[in-house]
Design a protein around this motif. Structure first.
Motif, PDB file in Angstrom:
ATOM      1  N   GLU A  51       0.818  -1.208   0.000  1.00 53.92           N
ATOM      2  CA  GLU A  51       0.000   0.000   0.000  1.00 53.92           C
ATOM      3  C   GLU A  51       0.855   1.263   0.000  1.00 53.92           C
ATOM      4  O   GLU A  51       1.749   1.434   0.830  1.00 53.92           O
ATOM      5  N   GLY A  52       0.573   2.127  -0.959  1.00 56.87           N
ATOM      6  CA  GLY A  52       1.257   3.409  -1.031  1.00 56.87           C
ATOM      7  C   GLY A  52       2.548   3.404  -1.824  1.00 56.87           C
ATOM      8  O   GLY A  52       3.080   4.467  -2.141  1.00 56.87           O
ATOM      9  N   ARG A  53       3.067   2.235  -2.197  1.00 55.39           N
ATOM     10  CA  ARG A  53       4.322   2.176  -2.923  1.00 55.39           C
ATOM     11  C   ARG A  53       4.097   2.413  -4.416  1.00 55.39           C
ATOM     12  O   ARG A  53       3.090   1.964  -4.978  1.00 55.39           O
ATOM     13  N   ARG A  54       5.034   3.067  -5.058  1.00 52.34           N
ATOM     14  CA  ARG A  54       4.905   3.413  -6.481  1.00 52.34           C
ATOM     15  C   ARG A  54       5.611   2.417  -7.395  1.00 52.34           C
ATOM     16  O   ARG A  54       5.333   2.361  -8.589  1.00 52.34           O
ATOM     17  N   TYR A  55       6.576   1.677  -6.845  1.00 54.02           N
ATOM     18  CA  TYR A  55       7.314   0.686  -7.630  1.00 54.02           C
ATOM     19  C   TYR A  55       7.940  -0.312  -6.673  1.00 54.02           C
ATOM     20  O   TYR A  55       8.079  -0.055  -5.468  1.00 54.02           O
ATOM     21  N   GLY A  56       8.307  -1.465  -7.191  1.00 59.02           N
ATOM     22  CA  GLY A  56       9.027  -2.458  -6.404  1.00 59.02           C
ATOM     23  C   GLY A  56      10.448  -2.579  -6.917  1.00 59.02           C
ATOM     24  O   GLY A  56      10.769  -2.100  -8.011  1.00 59.02           O
ATOM     25  N   VAL A  57      11.302  -3.217  -6.145  1.00 54.31           N
ATOM     26  CA  VAL A  57      12.701  -3.414  -6.523  1.00 54.31           C
ATOM     27  C   VAL A  57      13.030  -4.903  -6.439  1.00 54.31           C
ATOM     28  O   VAL A  57      12.799  -5.531  -5.397  1.00 54.31           O
ATOM     29  N   VAL A  58      13.551  -5.465  -7.513  1.00 55.07           N
ATOM     30  CA  VAL A  58      13.942  -6.873  -7.509  1.00 55.07           C
ATOM     31  C   VAL A  58      15.272  -7.009  -6.776  1.00 55.07           C
ATOM     32  O   VAL A  58      16.278  -6.418  -7.165  1.00 55.07           O
ATOM     33  N   ALA A  59      15.269  -7.780  -5.706  1.00 56.90           N
ATOM     34  CA  ALA A  59      16.503  -8.041  -4.962  1.00 56.90           C
ATOM     35  C   ALA A  59      16.486  -9.477  -4.454  1.00 56.90           C
ATOM     36  O   ALA A  59      15.424 -10.052  -4.235  1.00 56.90           O
ATOM     37  N   GLY A  60      17.662 -10.027  -4.302  1.00 55.95           N
ATOM     38  CA  GLY A  60      17.784 -11.408  -3.846  1.00 55.95           C
ATOM     39  C   GLY A  60      18.044 -12.394  -4.965  1.00 55.95           C
ATOM     40  O   GLY A  60      18.218 -13.587  -4.710  1.00 55.95           O
ATOM     41  N   THR A  61      18.110 -11.917  -6.200  1.00 55.02           N
ATOM     42  CA  THR A  61      18.300 -12.837  -7.327  1.00 55.02           C
ATOM     43  C   THR A  61      19.577 -13.650  -7.165  1.00 55.02           C
ATOM     44  O   THR A  61      19.587 -14.867  -7.386  1.00 55.02           O
ATOM     45  N   GLY A  62      20.652 -12.993  -6.791  1.00 61.89           N
ATOM     46  CA  GLY A  62      21.903 -13.717  -6.590  1.00 61.89           C
ATOM     47  C   GLY A  62      21.787 -14.762  -5.497  1.00 61.89           C
ATOM     48  O   GLY A  62      22.354 -15.860  -5.597  1.00 61.89           O
ATOM     49  N   ARG A  63      21.041 -14.453  -4.450  1.00 64.86           N
ATOM     50  CA  ARG A  63      20.831 -15.432  -3.370  1.00 64.86           C
ATOM     51  C   ARG A  63      19.934 -16.576  -3.834  1.00 64.86           C
ATOM     52  O   ARG A  63      20.104 -17.718  -3.406  1.00 64.86           O
ATOM     53  N   VAL A  64      18.981 -16.277  -4.713  1.00 68.45           N
ATOM     54  CA  VAL A  64      18.153 -17.343  -5.281  1.00 68.45           C
ATOM     55  C   VAL A  64      19.027 -18.315  -6.072  1.00 68.45           C
ATOM     56  O   VAL A  64      18.871 -19.545  -5.964  1.00 68.45           O
ATOM     57  N   LEU A  65      19.950 -17.790  -6.860  1.00 66.24           N
ATOM     58  CA  LEU A  65      20.825 -18.663  -7.648  1.00 66.24           C
ATOM     59  C   LEU A  65      21.665 -19.551  -6.733  1.00 66.24           C
ATOM     60  O   LEU A  65      21.850 -20.741  -7.008  1.00 66.24           O
ATOM     61  N   PRO A 108      16.519  -8.910 -14.056  1.00 72.91           N
ATOM     62  CA  PRO A 108      17.849  -8.846 -13.430  1.00 72.91           C
ATOM     63  C   PRO A 108      17.789  -8.106 -12.107  1.00 72.91           C
ATOM     64  O   PRO A 108      16.957  -7.213 -11.905  1.00 72.91           O
ATOM     65  N   GLU A 109      18.654  -8.480 -11.193  1.00 73.01           N
ATOM     66  CA  GLU A 109      18.633  -7.885  -9.861  1.00 73.01           C
ATOM     67  C   GLU A 109      18.860  -6.372  -9.944  1.00 73.01           C
ATOM     68  O   GLU A 109      19.721  -5.894 -10.678  1.00 73.01           O
ATOM     69  N   GLY A 110      18.076  -5.641  -9.157  1.00 74.06           N
ATOM     70  CA  GLY A 110      18.151  -4.185  -9.169  1.00 74.06           C
ATOM     71  C   GLY A 110      17.101  -3.534 -10.049  1.00 74.06           C
ATOM     72  O   GLY A 110      16.811  -2.343  -9.892  1.00 74.06           O
ATOM     73  N   GLU A 111      16.516  -4.297 -10.965  1.00 66.90           N
ATOM     74  CA  GLU A 111      15.460  -3.765 -11.829  1.00 66.90           C
ATOM     75  C   GLU A 111      14.220  -3.457 -10.990  1.00 66.90           C
ATOM     76  O   GLU A 111      14.029  -4.023  -9.908  1.00 66.90           O
ATOM     77  N   VAL A 112      13.399  -2.561 -11.468  1.00 70.77           N
ATOM     78  CA  VAL A 112      12.133  -2.285 -10.790  1.00 70.77           C
ATOM     79  C   VAL A 112      11.046  -3.179 -11.374  1.00 70.77           C
ATOM     80  O   VAL A 112      11.188  -3.708 -12.484  1.00 70.77           O
ATOM     81  N   TYR A 113       9.972  -3.360 -10.620  1.00 70.92           N
ATOM     82  CA  TYR A 113       8.871  -4.189 -11.101  1.00 70.92           C
ATOM     83  C   TYR A 113       7.548  -3.577 -10.663  1.00 70.92           C
ATOM     84  O   TYR A 113       7.502  -2.658  -9.823  1.00 70.92           O
ATOM     85  N   PHE A 114       6.449  -4.127 -11.219  1.00 69.04           N
ATOM     86  CA  PHE A 114       5.110  -3.599 -10.976  1.00 69.04           C
ATOM     87  C   PHE A 114       4.136  -4.764 -10.829  1.00 69.04           C
ATOM     88  O   PHE A 114       4.520  -5.925 -11.018  1.00 69.04           O
ATOM     89  N   VAL A 184      21.878  -2.994  -2.715  1.00 67.54           N
ATOM     90  CA  VAL A 184      21.256  -2.971  -4.046  1.00 67.54           C
ATOM     91  C   VAL A 184      20.335  -1.759  -4.183  1.00 67.54           C
ATOM     92  O   VAL A 184      20.299  -1.094  -5.224  1.00 67.54           O
ATOM     93  N   GLY A 185      19.590  -1.453  -3.108  1.00 68.44           N
ATOM     94  CA  GLY A 185      18.621  -0.369  -3.146  1.00 68.44           C
ATOM     95  C   GLY A 185      19.207   1.023  -3.026  1.00 68.44           C
ATOM     96  O   GLY A 185      18.467   2.006  -3.106  1.00 68.44           O
ATOM     97  N   GLY A 186      20.529   1.142  -2.814  1.00 70.38           N
ATOM     98  CA  GLY A 186      21.138   2.463  -2.828  1.00 70.38           C
ATOM     99  C   GLY A 186      21.945   2.838  -1.606  1.00 70.38           C
ATOM    100  O   GLY A 186      22.544   3.914  -1.568  1.00 70.38           O
ATOM    101  N   PHE A 187      21.989   1.981  -0.577  1.00 66.46           N
ATOM    102  CA  PHE A 187      22.826   2.287   0.581  1.00 66.46           C
ATOM    103  C   PHE A 187      24.299   2.140   0.218  1.00 66.46           C
ATOM    104  O   PHE A 187      24.661   1.398  -0.696  1.00 66.46           O
ATOM    105  N   ASP A 188      25.145   2.852   0.949  1.00 64.46           N
ATOM    106  CA  ASP A 188      26.561   2.902   0.611  1.00 64.46           C
ATOM    107  C   ASP A 188      27.426   1.955   1.429  1.00 64.46           C
ATOM    108  O   ASP A 188      28.425   1.431   0.927  1.00 64.46           O
ATOM    109  N   THR A 189      27.072   1.755   2.690  1.00 61.54           N
ATOM    110  CA  THR A 189      27.887   0.945   3.587  1.00 61.54           C
ATOM    111  C   THR A 189      26.989   0.184   4.554  1.00 61.54           C
ATOM    112  O   THR A 189      25.792   0.436   4.645  1.00 61.54           O
TER     113      THR A 189
END
Length: 442
Positions: A51-65, A108-114, A184-189
């Protein structure tokens, strides 16, 4: 490309029991019915964004592999299944030889989804694909939720640095996955050393209030830290009186003091006062780091403050109110027999309400407007329209059971920055709203 770039996978235990019992009992029944070998297509997707989100972010693909690669049943696991009478003998024989031998495609990981985006497509026999359902959803739902929260915080930060520091607010293993997804979502450290070790994420950290309280005075604590870690360290200045602490910090470290951290109080007001004081003391290059239960809204509220970095914990590792993406894993096509050449038949759940789904093996593409900005997520099962052929989103991840798409984590991070930049500006709004682009089925 070294092993640290791809994540240290040596010694990773089997993921085969990270599953629900009914995956195994379905395999048992399908083996007995002769349908376990039918060629099948499963897709992971979400029917709606949180609720309220405008887009999703694909993350965890590498862990799925990694999870797919390490999904096998050892003797101890088989013994547990036998002793608990969870499945019968023929099923145990099948599981003993299990290795996924099918194909996986996905965003691919990092892509957005809907809503409706086929984030992951798993193809092979029914038995080998259905066994992976729970572990795939467990990873994608968790990591994508954290990455989406991180992305919103990154957008709100407007280029200021972000530190992930939520390890003490979640399960120890979730903490490592959260740090990865946040990166992946933009944090630096991250503050979590396990995440730094496993995924080569830059780590940071200096001291807590306990270190100041350990010493006879704040001055003694600051002196000990500077003597050990150098003038470029970050000193925590809100244990007692902030103004006095800043004065003492600069006296000890000089104008070369790296940063001060503020962890309490009215952060907007205190940050302005600290910046003014630092400048008056000649420490114009000293940075200000703020922490204290931040989320994207708090970060946005500090946009006018002289803050250089934000440290975020609880709200990040809990998805900032949305700890899951509600992704599902559904059979969308299957063969009519065990013949590999048999034609695939679209299948779909037809229940009442919002839980129905669309059958057929799907492709997905993102249509852009004349300015190159995304305007629709287009999903279909037939031929791909010529104008969308170059905009397809799914990439090959696993071929014949072999992983073919490992990549450094920085590649996923960079991809997300680019994908987010390609969305309409309204995607960055923190006010509640619908998906920033519509999903169209053709």
């Amino acid at each position: 490309m070294n092993s640290a770039d791809l994540g240290r996978r040596v010694g990773v235990p089997s993921t085969a029991l990270f599953t629900d019992q009914y995956e195994l009992t379905m395999v048992q029944a399908a083996l007995k019915a002769g349908t376990a070998g039918r060629h099948s297509v499963f897709e992971a997707f979400t029917r709606r964004l949180p609720e309220g989100r405008r887009y999703g972010v694909v993350a965890g693909t590498g862990r799925v592999l990694d999870a797919v690669e390490n999904f096998h049943f050892d003797e101890e696991m088989l013994g547990f299944l036998r002793d608990q009478a969870i499945v019968d003998g023929p099923t145990l024989d099948y599981l003993a030889d299990y290795r996924f031998g099918g194909d996986i495609w996905g965003y691919p990981e990092g892509e957005v989804y809907f809503p409706g985006s086929p984030v992951l497509r798993v193809e092979g026999s029914f038995a080998e694909c259905v066994l992976l359902e729970t572990v795939i959803l467990s990873i994608l739902n968790h990591d994508s939720a954290i990455a989406a929260a991180a992305s919103r915080m990154s957008a709100a930060a407007g280029g200021r640095r972000l530190i992930e520091m939520g390890a003490r607010r979640t399960h120890e293993l979730s903490a490592v996955a959260s740090a990865r997804a946040a990166y992946v979502g933009g944090f630096d450290t991250t503050s979590d050393l396990a995440a730094g070790f496993r995924y080569n994420i830059p780590t940071v950290g200096t001291s807590a209030h306990a270190f100041t309280l350990l010493h006879d005075s704040e001055r003694d604590a600051f002196r000990a830290q500077v003597d050990s870690l150098g003038r470029g360290t970050t000193l925590l200045v809100d244990t007692y009186d902030v103004a006095e602490a800043v004065r003492t910090a600069v006296e000890i470290a000089g104008p070369e003091l790296g940063a001060v951290r503020i962890d309490s109080g009215d952060l907007l007001l205190v940050a302005h006062r600290v910046r003014q004081q630092l400048d008056e003391l000649g420490a114009t290059g000293t940075k200000i780091v703020v922490t204290s239960d931040l989320d994207e809204y708090a970060i946005a509220s500090l946009a006018a403050a002289p803050v250089d970095a934000y440290g975020v914990g609880t709200q990040l590792v809990t998805g900032s109110g949305h700890p899951t993406c509600s992704m599902v894993y559904k059979l969308v096509a299957r063969a009519g027999s065990g013949d590999p050449a048999d034609e695939l038949l679209p299948v779909a759940k037809k229940s009442m309400g919002a839980k129905s789904s669309k059958g057929g093996r799907k492709w997905a593409a993102r249509r852009l407007d004349e300015d190159g900005v995304a305007e629709a997520e287009v999903i279909g099962t037939g031929p791909v329209p010529e104008e969308l052929a170059g905009r397809q989103l799914l990439v090959e991840l696993v071929r014949g059971g072999e992983v073919v798409a490992r990549e450094p984590l920085d590649a996923a991070r960079d991809r997300h920055i680019a994908a987010r930049a390609g969305l309409p500006l309204s995607a960055m709004q923190l006010s509640r709203g619908e998906a920033v682009i519509p999903t169209e089925y053709v």
